[in-house]
Write a protein that holds these residues in place. Structure first.
Motif, PDB file in Angstrom:
ATOM      1  N   ASP A 193       0.775  -1.085   0.142  1.00 59.16           N
ATOM      2  CA  ASP A 193       0.023  -0.072   0.081  1.00 59.16           C
ATOM      3  C   ASP A 193       0.797   1.290  -0.033  1.00 59.16           C
ATOM      4  O   ASP A 193       0.298   2.431  -0.486  1.00 59.16           O
ATOM      5  N   GLY A 195       3.340   1.611  -1.936  1.00 63.09           N
ATOM      6  CA  GLY A 195       3.885   1.316  -3.400  1.00 63.09           C
ATOM      7  C   GLY A 195       5.109   0.528  -3.575  1.00 63.09           C
ATOM      8  O   GLY A 195       5.797   0.857  -4.740  1.00 63.09           O
ATOM      9  N   ALA A 197       7.165  -2.095  -4.942  1.00 63.36           N
ATOM     10  CA  ALA A 197       6.993  -3.111  -5.979  1.00 63.36           C
ATOM     11  C   ALA A 197       7.281  -4.437  -5.755  1.00 63.36           C
ATOM     12  O   ALA A 197       6.465  -5.236  -6.179  1.00 63.36           O
ATOM     13  N   GLN A 200       4.244  -5.494  -3.419  1.00 65.91           N
ATOM     14  CA  GLN A 200       3.101  -5.805  -4.442  1.00 65.91           C
ATOM     15  C   GLN A 200       3.291  -7.009  -5.200  1.00 65.91           C
ATOM     16  O   GLN A 200       2.357  -7.921  -5.257  1.00 65.91           O
ATOM     17  N   LYS A 222      -4.378  -7.902 -10.012  1.00 68.74           N
ATOM     18  CA  LYS A 222      -4.531  -6.412  -9.813  1.00 68.74           C
ATOM     19  C   LYS A 222      -3.017  -5.972  -9.294  1.00 68.74           C
ATOM     20  O   LYS A 222      -2.495  -5.054  -9.468  1.00 68.74           O
ATOM     21  N   TRP A 223      -2.457  -6.966  -8.333  1.00 69.96           N
ATOM     22  CA  TRP A 223      -1.053  -6.528  -7.859  1.00 69.96           C
ATOM     23  C   TRP A 223      -0.083  -6.683  -8.579  1.00 69.96           C
ATOM     24  O   TRP A 223       1.178  -6.019  -8.526  1.00 69.96           O
ATOM     25  N   ARG A 225      -0.205  -5.928 -11.765  1.00 68.58           N
ATOM     26  CA  ARG A 225      -0.178  -4.974 -12.617  1.00 68.58           C
ATOM     27  C   ARG A 225       0.498  -3.648 -11.936  1.00 68.58           C
ATOM     28  O   ARG A 225       1.260  -3.066 -12.370  1.00 68.58           O
ATOM     29  N   LYS A 226       0.093  -3.532 -10.705  1.00 64.68           N
ATOM     30  CA  LYS A 226       0.701  -2.456  -9.770  1.00 64.68           C
ATOM     31  C   LYS A 226       2.418  -2.598  -9.959  1.00 64.68           C
ATOM     32  O   LYS A 226       2.932  -1.395 -10.076  1.00 64.68           O
ATOM     33  N   ASP A 229       3.578  -1.881 -13.531  1.00 64.86           N
ATOM     34  CA  ASP A 229       3.771  -0.584 -13.649  1.00 64.86           C
ATOM     35  C   ASP A 229       4.956   0.226 -13.387  1.00 64.86           C
ATOM     36  O   ASP A 229       5.265   1.011 -13.826  1.00 64.86           O
ATOM     37  N   GLN A 230       5.516  -0.360 -12.149  1.00 64.71           N
ATOM     38  CA  GLN A 230       6.819   0.170 -11.667  1.00 64.71           C
ATOM     39  C   GLN A 230       7.998  -0.569 -12.284  1.00 64.71           C
ATOM     40  O   GLN A 230       9.186  -0.060 -11.783  1.00 64.71           O
TER      41      GLN A 230
END
Length: 808
Positions: A193, A195, A197, A200, A222-223, A225-226, A229-230
């Protein structure tokens, strides 16, 4: 989603990500309206000289960072120390960091530890985190996962994302704390949460596996992807797989290609492999064989082991594009593709021209053409010549290839020293495959003095770059304490990393650690799971281990037929333990029809490979004429082979052969020599025999002390005849004071095992009330048990009781 080629590499490394760059306490940035840095330094200096600890720390930071004053680490340490000794936590943290890095002071883990602890005790979160890392890594203090977890928690409770991540990993692995997947999820989520990576990615894996949380492919996606994306390469890879397989996300080959490419561009071998297959199949992208081969080659060039194992996994399951394929067809398609790449005719003259003008790549390609006979007549000498030219130019790839040729002795005389020489040149340039191979040479002392510590260092370098073979080898070194302190937990960590990359040997080793409860909580179900992953790649060792689980019903329903099937698969690959196991099942008639001839044949195959247990079994079969012709000489031969390897029972049987002169000339000296070797190793029959020899002075000088010692050793290990004879010594008072009660105790132990002599002697003690309360009914019951087994003494005693002579 299951059976991902590359999984969960974060967990093993999350604990070491941050120690390399300890975090310094920071002074808040000055508002723009404040004086420039030089003036601020002077103001702090004046206050520092008056003893203000905060100012002293600020002055130390200025010297450390070169802000308002020339950078001077020694001066920074001086001011940090002044403030630290006044109890300033920020200064204590900064002083610890200077010792940690060896800046302005001699590097000292012990001093770093001391000052981190002082700051941590005051609640300084960064110090708590760094202190935890030192306990975690055993840096400056003996490794202590429990202390590491304690300090991670303190920092995590203050919101430190890195501490939350590492605490989660400890809960996930059960290291320093009780294994608790739900707690792991809780802390992964806190860090995610914020951020992180890595957190996540780990949280996604927990959702994917349903560990500590209800399984949810959608949440996993979902996680992933988070993190993706980083720029997290492994998250990108897993996200691509989900699009590829339509799990947690709508199936979308184009999106799969997009994320595979992002991961592949960062060097992820699994992504490179899958992207190559997507191009080959034209799935999600226009079909393009050349581009397919480019990505397949990139995966193979990363050390080849990971690429090969992933190819094997894909061949055994299905194509990444999701279309179900027969494994054999898919494997042939890949093989044909590789053949197209490697067998295409080359312009030998043009390539030679480039090679002669110094083009390194051309020299390597020309060497490969001569090595493989592609487009030119095969000529290993020319292959070596061109490889050496490229290697002399500094090409790590050529150096590694040349090292392998000398190592394997293929097309060139085997030369371990030359292999080491070239491996070292490539390894020094960071070639991970060469580092792995060089590690093997140092571990085994081939071509170089044995140096297991250096082997460990090389394996670690290669493993950190994702070379599964190196990770497995590093796990082996930790498991066996070779070149590094023995550490089952670390062994499990490295085995898991390699196993999750699909490396079959590591999967088998990880399964064993779960089976034995070494480094992890004993878990037969997990052992079976990892053995099955390895068996899917036809790895013989895992086939044998899984067969044993089926045979015993450990972690899986007992199934002798399945055990036989698995033992056979391993046996037919020439694996000695598989041959031993299959032979045993035929001998016992479990899972297969009882068949002594088949048992002997499989044991012979294992025996000829040096398997001592099979040699012993085959010797017994030869001695008894079961499954083979009765042949005492053959029995002696196999008993000796097993005995020479330290097999205690074989040593005992060989001793008896020398005593009786069966299959070998009678030799009392050899009898005693082999008997003592077996007894020294704990063979109870041998210990009993040796005890009786000393008791009776048979072939040795009579020695009651030695007799008592050997009989007691065997008796204490449950050997019933020794228990009876030890009871007799107690009853008669020979070699030790007479003690009827102790005699009864030993007779009881033998009787409890159904030994007729023990039952008879115990019955007589009950009859006479010696060492125990007189009990005629109990005496008769024991004597009858012994008499049924043919014990003459018991038969006689019962007759006397029936005649009314119980008291005589």
């Amino acid at each position: 989603m299951r059976h991902l080629p590359l999984r969960h590499l974060l967990s093993a490394f999350a604990l070491v990500l941050f120690l390399a760059s300890p975090v310094f306490a920071q002074t808040p940035s000055a508002p723009a309206s404040e004086p420039p840095a030089a003036r601020e330094f002077l103001l702090n200096l004046k206050a520092a000289q008056r003893g203000d600890s905060e100012a002293q720390n600020n002055v130390g930071e200025a010297y450390r960072d070169g802000e308002g004053v020339p950078e001077d680490d020694a001066e920074a340490v001086l001011w940090f120390r002044k403030a630290a000794e006044q109890g300033d936590a920020d200064a204590q943290l900064n002083l610890a960091s200077m010792y940690d890095q060896g800046r302005g002071v001699a590097q000292s883990d012990a001093e770093a530890m001391k000052w981190y602890r002082k700051a941590a005790d005051q609640g300084e979160a960064t110090a708590q985190f760094n202190l935890a890392l030192m306990y975690d890594q055993g840096q400056g203090v003996p490794r202590d996962p429990a202390e590491a977890a304690k300090w991670y928690r303190k920092a995590a409770d203050q919101g430190g994302a890195e501490a939350q991540l590492n605490l989660a990993v400890m809960y996930e692995m059960g290291e320093g704390v009780a294994k608790d997947p739900a707690e792991a999820v809780k802390w992964f989520r806190k860090a995610a949460d914020q951020g992180g990576a890595n957190a996540q990615f780990s949280l996604a894996l927990m959702y994917d596996d349903g560990q500590g949380v209800a399984q949810s492919a959608a949440e996993a996606a979902k996680w992933f992807r988070k993190a993706a994306d980083q720029g997290h390469a492994k998250a990108q890879f897993n996200l691509a797989l989900m699009y590829d397989m339509g799990e947690g996300l709508a199936k979308d080959p184009a999106e799969a290609v997009k994320w595979y490419r992002r991961s592949a561009d960062q060097g992820n071998a699994g992504a490179q492999l899958n992207l190559g297959v997507m191009y080959y199949q034209g799935t999600g992208v226009a079909q393009d064989t050349a581009t397919a081969m480019l990505w397949l080659r990139k995966a193979a060039d990363q050390g080849d082991a990971t690429a090969r194992s992933n190819l094997a996994i894909l061949a055994a399951q299905s194509a990444p594009g999701g279309a179900s394929r027969e494994p054999g067809k898919f494997f042939r398609a890949i093989a044909d593709l590789l053949r197209e790449r490697t067998s295409a005719p080359r312009d030998e003259a043009g390539l030679r021209n480039k090679a002669e003008n110094g083009d390194v790549d051309a020299r390597i390609e020309l060497a490969k053409m001569y090595r493989d006979g592609r487009g030119v007549e095969r000529d290993p000498a020319q292959a070596v010549l061109w490889l050496r030219k490229a290697a002399d130019q500094g090409s790590a790839r050529a150096q590694a290839m040349l090292g392998f040729m000398y190592d394997a002795g293929t097309d060139i005389a085997k030369d371990d020293a030359q292999a080491v020489f070239w491996y070292k040149k490539a390894a020094d340039q960071g070639d991970a495959e060469a580092q792995t191979n060089l590690g093997v040479k140092y571990a085994d002392g081939e071509g170089t003095p044995k140096d297991e510590a250096l082997a460990v260092a090389l394996y670690r370098k290669a493993a950190s770059r994702g070379i599964a073979v190196a990770g497995n080898n590093l796990g082996f070194m930790y498991e066996n304490g070779r070149g590094v302190a023995q550490d089952d937990v670390a062994a499990v960590t490295w085995y898991r990393n390699a196993a999750e990359q699909g490396y079959a040997r590591a999967q088998s080793n990880l399964g064993y650690m779960y089976e034995a409860g070494r480094g992890v909580e004993k878990d037969n179900a997990q052992a079976v799971l990892w053995y099955k992953k390895s068996v899917a790649q036809n790895f013989a060792q895992a086939q044998t281990r899984l067969a044993r689980m089926y045979a015993r019903g450990l972690g899986v329903a007992q199934d002798p037929a399945e055990a036989a099937l698995l033992f056979r698969k391993a046996a037919e690959q020439g694996y000695a333990e598989g041959q031993l196991g299959l032979g045993t099942l035929y001998h016992d008639g479990r899972g297969v029809p009882q068949d002594d001839r088949q048992a002997a044949e499989w044991w012979r195959q294992a025996a000829e490979q040096g398997e001592a247990r099979a040699q012993f079994n085959l010797a017994v079969m030869s001695q008894e004429g079961r499954g083979v012709a009765q042949d005492a000489g053959e029995a002696v031969k196999w008993f000796r082979k097993a005995a020479d390897q330290g097999h205690a029972e074989a040593q005992y049987h060989l001793a008896l052969m020398y005593r009786s002169g069966s299959g070998v000339a009678r030799d009392p000296a050899q009898f005693l020599a082999w008997l003592r070797q077996a007894a020294d190793q704990g063979a109870s029959d041998a210990q009993h025999t040796l005890g009786i020899l000393f008791r009776d002075g048979d072939g040795v000088s009579r020695d009651d002390v030695q007799a008592l010692s050997w009989l007691r050793r065997a008796a204490e290990h449950g050997h019933a005849p020794s228990q009876v004879d030890l009871g007799l010594l107690c009853e008669t008072g020979r070699a030790l004071p007479r003690d009827d009660a102790e005699a009864v105790a030993w007779y009881q132990k033998a009787a409890d095992q159904g030994d007729p002599s023990g039952q008879s002697h115990l019955g007589l003690m009950y009859r006479d009330g010696r060492g125990i309360a007189r009990n005629l009914a109990r005496a008769v019951g024991l004597l009858r048990k012994a008499a049924v087994q043919g014990n003459a003494e018991a038969i006689d005693a019962l007759a006397r009781i029936e005649e009314g002579g119980a008291d005589k």
